[in-house]
Write an enzyme that holds these catalytic residues in place. Structure first.
Site, PDB file in Angstrom:
ATOM      1  N   GLY A  18       0.243  -5.359   0.473  1.00  0.00           N
ATOM      2  CA  GLY A  18      -0.471  -5.330  -0.494  1.00  0.00           C
ATOM      3  C   GLY A  18      -0.550  -5.716  -1.704  1.00  0.00           C
ATOM      4  N   GLU A  20      -0.565  -9.433  -1.536  1.00  0.00           N
ATOM      5  CA  GLU A  20      -2.126  -9.638  -1.347  1.00  0.00           C
ATOM      6  C   GLU A  20      -2.796  -9.398  -2.887  1.00  0.00           C
ATOM      7  OE1 GLU A  20      -3.270  -8.406   3.262  1.00  0.00           O
ATOM      8  OE2 GLU A  20      -2.273  -6.731   1.976  1.00  0.00           O
ATOM      9  N   ALA A  49       0.742  -0.997  -0.157  1.00  0.00           N
ATOM     10  CA  ALA A  49      -0.159  -0.183  -0.042  1.00  0.00           C
ATOM     11  C   ALA A  49       1.032   1.204   0.001  1.00  0.00           C
ATOM     12  CB  ALA A  49      -0.634   0.154   1.287  1.00  0.00           C
ATOM     13  N   GLU A  75       4.231  -6.013   7.097  1.00  0.00           N
ATOM     14  CA  GLU A  75       3.254  -4.938   7.675  1.00  0.00           C
ATOM     15  C   GLU A  75       3.597  -4.806   9.285  1.00  0.00           C
ATOM     16  OE1 GLU A  75       0.709  -6.233   4.042  1.00  0.00           O
ATOM     17  OE2 GLU A  75       2.318  -7.088   5.546  1.00  0.00           O
TER      18      GLU A  75
HETATM   19  N1  T1G Z   1       4.559   3.468  -0.117  1.00  0.00           N
HETATM   20  C1  T1G Z   1       5.249   4.671  -0.051  1.00  0.00           C
HETATM   21  N2  T1G Z   1       6.484   4.871  -0.346  1.00  0.00           N
HETATM   22  C2  T1G Z   1       7.363   3.871  -0.514  1.00  0.00           C
HETATM   23  C3  T1G Z   1       6.806   2.619  -0.310  1.00  0.00           C
HETATM   24  C4  T1G Z   1       5.370   2.607   0.009  1.00  0.00           C
HETATM   25  N3  T1G Z   1       5.085   0.930   0.367  1.00  0.00           N
HETATM   26  N4  T1G Z   1       7.741   1.794  -0.247  1.00  0.00           N
HETATM   27  C5  T1G Z   1       9.000   2.375  -0.442  1.00  0.00           C
HETATM   28  N5  T1G Z   1       8.486   3.753  -0.511  1.00  0.00           N
HETATM   29  C6  T1G Z   1       9.410   4.795  -0.942  1.00  0.00           C
HETATM   30  C7  T1G Z   1      10.641   5.098  -0.005  1.00  0.00           C
HETATM   31  O1  T1G Z   1      10.049   6.029   1.106  1.00  0.00           O
HETATM   32  C8  T1G Z   1      11.547   5.767  -0.904  1.00  0.00           C
HETATM   33  O2  T1G Z   1      11.160   7.290  -0.942  1.00  0.00           O
HETATM   34  C9  T1G Z   1      11.420   5.171  -2.213  1.00  0.00           C
HETATM   35  O3  T1G Z   1      10.193   4.455  -2.144  1.00  0.00           O
HETATM   36  C10 T1G Z   1      12.466   4.006  -2.417  1.00  0.00           C
HETATM   37  O4  T1G Z   1      12.360   3.092  -1.238  1.00  0.00           O
HETATM   38  C11 T1G Z   1      -3.108  -3.518   2.924  1.00  0.00           C
HETATM   39  C12 T1G Z   1      -1.507  -1.772   4.401  1.00  0.00           C
HETATM   40  C13 T1G Z   1      10.168  -1.889  -1.328  1.00  0.00           C
HETATM   41  C14 T1G Z   1      12.230  -3.038  -0.322  1.00  0.00           C
HETATM   42  O5  T1G Z   1       6.228  -2.199   4.153  1.00  0.00           O
HETATM   43  O6  T1G Z   1      10.508  -2.254   2.293  1.00  0.00           O
HETATM   44  O7  T1G Z   1       0.646  -2.870   2.204  1.00  0.00           O
HETATM   45  O8  T1G Z   1      12.964   8.184   0.230  1.00  0.00           O
HETATM   46  O9  T1G Z   1      14.648   3.765  -0.222  1.00  0.00           O
HETATM   47  O10 T1G Z   1      16.157   0.172  -0.373  1.00  0.00           O
HETATM   48  O11 T1G Z   1      -1.545  -5.259   3.772  1.00  0.00           O
HETATM   49  O12 T1G Z   1      11.164   0.490   0.435  1.00  0.00           O
HETATM   50  O13 T1G Z   1      13.229   7.970  -2.156  1.00  0.00           O
HETATM   51  O14 T1G Z   1      11.463   9.630  -1.107  1.00  0.00           O
HETATM   52  O15 T1G Z   1      13.333   1.742   0.696  1.00  0.00           O
HETATM   53  O16 T1G Z   1      15.388  -0.560  -2.705  1.00  0.00           O
HETATM   54  C15 T1G Z   1       3.759  -2.948   3.164  1.00  0.00           C
HETATM   55  C16 T1G Z   1       8.048  -0.916   2.387  1.00  0.00           C
HETATM   56  C17 T1G Z   1       3.026  -1.596   3.163  1.00  0.00           C
HETATM   57  C18 T1G Z   1       7.230  -2.242   2.055  1.00  0.00           C
HETATM   58  C19 T1G Z   1      12.601  -0.994  -1.565  1.00  0.00           C
HETATM   59  N6  T1G Z   1       4.870  -2.527   2.303  1.00  0.00           N
HETATM   60  N7  T1G Z   1       9.238  -0.659   1.308  1.00  0.00           N
HETATM   61  O17 T1G Z   1      13.907  -0.698  -0.919  1.00  0.00           O
HETATM   62  O18 T1G Z   1      14.323   1.534  -1.711  1.00  0.00           O
HETATM   63  S1  T1G Z   1       1.690  -1.759   4.253  1.00  0.00           S
HETATM   64  C20 T1G Z   1       6.263  -2.316   2.791  1.00  0.00           C
HETATM   65  C21 T1G Z   1      10.347  -1.376   1.543  1.00  0.00           C
HETATM   66  C22 T1G Z   1       0.353  -2.805   3.280  1.00  0.00           C
HETATM   67  C23 T1G Z   1      -1.610  -3.901   3.115  1.00  0.00           C
HETATM   68  C24 T1G Z   1      -0.709  -2.926   3.864  1.00  0.00           C
HETATM   69  C25 T1G Z   1      11.272  -0.720   0.838  1.00  0.00           C
HETATM   70  C26 T1G Z   1      11.372  -1.805  -0.652  1.00  0.00           C
HETATM   71  P1  T1G Z   1      12.211   8.144  -0.997  1.00  0.00           P
HETATM   72  P2  T1G Z   1      13.697   2.673  -0.534  1.00  0.00           P
HETATM   73  P3  T1G Z   1      14.947   0.039  -1.418  1.00  0.00           P
END
Ligand code: T1G
Ligand code: NAD
Length: 703
Positions: free
Chosen positions: A104, A107, A65, A127
């Site tokens: 997500g 999912e 998400a 999450e």
């Molecule tokens: N939403 C918004 N921005 C995101 C994002 C996300 N999910 N993931 C990364 N970014 C932005 C981050 O802030 C950075 O921005 C840029 O992308 C590059 O990321 C219903 C509700 C994917 C492994 O928890 O673990 O789904 O600093 O520097 O090292 O069940 O990002 O450049 O401005 O980290 O290559 C679940 C979170 C959400 C994954 C990539 N997903 N992301 O790592 O790059 S909750 C997560 C990561 C959900 C549902 C629920 C990592 C990455 P900026 P980065 P990276």
């Protein structure tokens, strides 16, 4: 055909290809959700389409998400609805995964009828790292395929899994040999040709085949969590949802509603706010002023001066990153000891099967140790980690100034000393910087990058680049006694000592701080790091201690007995191996010191102890910001999350203060100041923020 500006639908030989293109990580923001919803319905209704492939452009399949949307008013369609639309599509749907299909994003994949992936892809439900649980059917669809064990592993660890493991547990059906897109289309065509049709995950029950194994897995994790995740919400919600998933009396749709309610409850919690803050804060610390004007210098060969606790750990950290290291020690015995300290780490890794003996040998080919500074002639960056004595460090820097090539970077790992003073003693102060690692340096992720007055911007950005290369989380700090972390540590440690002298035992204090969420209390930490380091610092500072400052001598009494902690088998605790037990002799020392000062012990509740500890931490954090030692409150938060064991679900001390209310913290400080106005004097910054109704988050946003 563009469905929304970030989702398109094409038809290729009877296969509808829904493509997501929302850089950088195809986060499932509103436009992506709308595009997938409309796209899958359009594909379903399009007679020319026999099957659908969902795929993404760029570096990854949706990584979850859009976290930046959290806390804002929710927009339709919701992710659970999008997932249901995908599952309800009348045509078979194949999800084609690459990069990191997380949260997500996974999912969406689980709601598809089939999953094919690039061999290097990884899937996960992280999450929990945001204080949440999967909120779009992950807790209902995954266990139907994989059962409780693998689902719990993924949801409670927050760690992604490889394709080999994903196939093993059945959540990925095939791995593309060549490029993903053609393989996915071929897979979809095969489905049609073979007449395999739709396979709604919500109707699958393989994962429930062995219900006693299923329930035992949940029970086992519950016992573990009651130990390790006391006070946290999300992990227990995961257990509840997985239990519901397998309950035949609860229809899928009802369990989905319960999952959503649990998700929204977590999302509204301070725990999740703290962890989401931590997620973005650690990605902000590298955004520093110097990065606007400078680029990193090239560096391929490194050196470490000193092969003790830190020198050896730093060398291992660099070797693990593939960087060759030369170690300099003061004599041959110390060279041998330094090499031994490095090899010991790899021997342990071989014993634990983390690396093979061959890999160890290959890594150590990159390592050499000597007493001869001539070995540094072609080194690009050196990190000094010798005794914490200014005279010793000045001696080493004089030798480095003579031996190192022009343009090389000279860094020091000092914990407290004045780096401006050290830099001023050599011919090239512009190349001197502080790289403050934390023990054990090959494990701890925090790297405090201490920026002295004369250093050039390219040396600073090179240090941040090195941090990334070493897999560290860098924080920019200014020069002062103890920089960000140790300066604030010294203050809240004083608060703990005052509470101890006023009536609480060191064991009560440690228990209260553990109950707050820390893995250890301050006296356990002192015993782990070694009480002699703090003792040396107190002695060094005794000459400049303000007369009005209260001084507790209990620690000195303990150190005078040579009780430095785990390394001497006794400190605040008595140790058998690493297990510590309370020491009545320490309590006698505490009583004697109270009697000496005529202090009548009084009782403190765990909350009292926590409130004083945190108030001291936050107040000093404000002074660190006022002095420009930290750029933003988030830098202080990341320092304590990655260097001092601050519980991640509390977001860090400054975020915690925002969530409690700065006026509440100020109120407590004013209360404590009645006992000791010198120590508890509220920082002007805190008073100003309260008066202006602003928060540390406002400061992080530059407001
Ligand atoms: N939403 C918004 N921005 C995101 C994002 C996300 N999910 N993931 C990364 N970014 C932005 C981050 O802030 C950075 O921005 C840029 O992308 C590059 O990321 C219903 C509700 C994917 C492994 O928890 O673990 O789904 O600093 O520097 O090292 O069940 O990002 O450049 O401005 O980290 O290559 C679940 C979170 C959400 C994954 C990539 N997903 N992301 O790592 O790059 S909750 C997560 C990561 C959900 C549902 C629920 C990592 C990455 P900026 P980065 P990276
Ligand atoms: P240590 O005593 O374990 O190791 C210091 C090493 O430096 C010894 O092996 C010694 O032989 C060597 N040495 C001394 N003088 C030397 C010289 N002139 N040339 C070459 N080698 C010399 O100490 P440590 O704990 O590794 O601390 C090293 C530095 O790191 C100190 O500045 C300390 O404040 C800092 N530091 C320590 C920790 C920690 O937790 N131990 C954490 C962060 C920073």
């Amino acid at each position: 055909m563009q469905i929304t500006d970030v989702v398109s639908l094409e038809v290729e030989d009877g296969i509808g290809v829904l493509t997501v293109n929302n850089p950088p990580v195809n986060a499932l923001g509103q436009a992506v959700r709308q595009g997938l919803q409309d796209g899958i319905r359009a594909a379903g209704a399009n007679a020319a389409i026999e099957a659908v492939v969902i795929i993404a452009e760029g570096r990854t399949f949706p990584a979850g998400a859009d976290i930046t949307e959290f806390g804002k008013p929710p927009q339709e369609p919701s992710l659970p609805d999008v997932c249901q639309s995908i599952e309800d599509c009348p045509k078979p749907v194949v999800a084609a995964l690459h990069g990191t299909a997380l949260g997500g994003g996974f999912e969406i994949a689980l709601s598809s009828h089939y999953r094919i992936a690039d061999a290097k892809a990884r899937v996960g439900l992280p999450e929990i790292n945001l204080g949440l649980l999967p909120g779009a059917s992950g807790t209902q669809r995954m266990p139907r395929i994989a059962g409780a064990g693998p689902s719990l592993d993924m949801m409670l660890s927050g760690k992604p899994i490889s394709m080999a493991r994903a196939r093993e547990i059945g959540v990925v059906d095939d791995v593309a040999e060549g490029p993903l897109r053609p393989a996915a289309l071929a897979y979809a065509r095969k489905l049609v040709t073979m007449g395999w049709g739709r396979r709604p995950t919500s109707e699958r029950r393989e994962g429930f085949a062995n219900m006693s194994e299923y329930s035992n897995a949940i029970a086992a994790r519950r016992a573990e969590l009651e130990e390790k995740a006391k006070g946290q919400m999300a992990p227990f919600k995961v257990l509840e949802c997985l239990t519901m998933a397998a309950d035949p009396k609860i229809p899928f749709a009802e369990a989905m509603k319960a999952e959503r309610a649990a998700f929204l409850e977590c999302l509204a919690s301070d725990q999740s706010k703290g962890m989401i803050h931590a997620f973005f804060a650690e990605r902000q610390t590298a955004k520093i002023p110097e990065a606007r004007t400078a680029t990193p210098r090239a560096y391929d060969r490194l050196a470490v001066i000193g092969g003790g606790t830190m020198g050896a750990g730093i060398a291992v950290s660099c070797l693990d990153a593939g960087l060759p290291v030369v170690m300099i020690e003061r004599d041959d015995d110390s060279v041998a000891r330094g090499r031994e300290n490095v090899e010991k780490v790899y021997d342990r890794n071989v014993q634990k099967g983390r690396i093979s003996a061959d890999q160890k040998a290959r890594i150590l080919e990159n390592f050499s140790a000597t007493t001869d500074y001539a070995a540094l002639s072609d080194v690009d960056l050196v990190i000094e980690a010798v005794f914490e004595e200014m005279s010793v460090k000045k001696g080493v820097f004089a030798q480095l100034d003579a031996a190192m090539k022009p343009g090389a970077i000279l860094a020091t790992n000092t914990s407290y000393l004045d780096i401006d003073e050290l830099a001023s003693t050599i011919s090239r102060p512009e190349d001197v910087i502080g790289l403050h690692f934390f023990s054990p340096a090959n494990i701890m992720k925090l790297l405090e990058i201490v920026v002295p007055e004369k250093v050039t911007a390219d040396v600073v950005v090179t240090s941040f680049d090195l941090a990334k290369r070493l897999g560290k989380v860098p924080v920019r700090a200014g020069v002062c006694d103890g920089f960000i972390g140790n300066r604030i540590l010294a203050t809240y440690r004083k608060a703990a000592d005052y509470v101890m002298e006023d009536g609480a035992s060191p064991y009560e204090i440690d228990a209260a701080i553990r109950a707050f969420g820390y893995p250890m209390g301050p006296y356990q930490v002192s015993d782990l790091a070694g009480g002699d380091i703090g003792w040396a610092t107190r002695k060094r500072k005794s000459a400049t201690r303000p007369p009005e400052e209260r001084y507790v001598e209990i620690a000195d009494r303990i150190c005078e007995n040579g009780w430095f902690g785990q390394k001497t088998g006794r400190g605040y605790y008595i140790y058998e191996g690493r297990k510590g037990s309370e020491d009545p002799d320490v309590l006698s020392i505490v009583d004697a010191e109270r009697a000496k000062k005529g202090i009548v012990a009084r009782s403190f509740t765990p909350e009292d102890i926590q409130n004083r500890y945190l108030a001291a931490m936050i107040n000093e954090g404000c002074k660190v910001l006022e002095d420009g030692i930290a750029l933003r409150p988030l830098d202080i938060d990341v320092t304590f999350l990655y260097g001092y064991g601050f519980p991640r679900w509390r977001g860090g001390p400054m975020k915690f203060a925002d969530m409690v209310g700065l006026d509440v913290i100020l109120g407590r400080l004013n209360e404590y100041a009645k006992e000791d106005a010198h120590f508890w004097q509220p920082a002007p910054l805190l008073e100003r923020l309260v008066a202006e109704g602003r928060s540390f988050d406002d400061m992080n946003k530059g407001k």
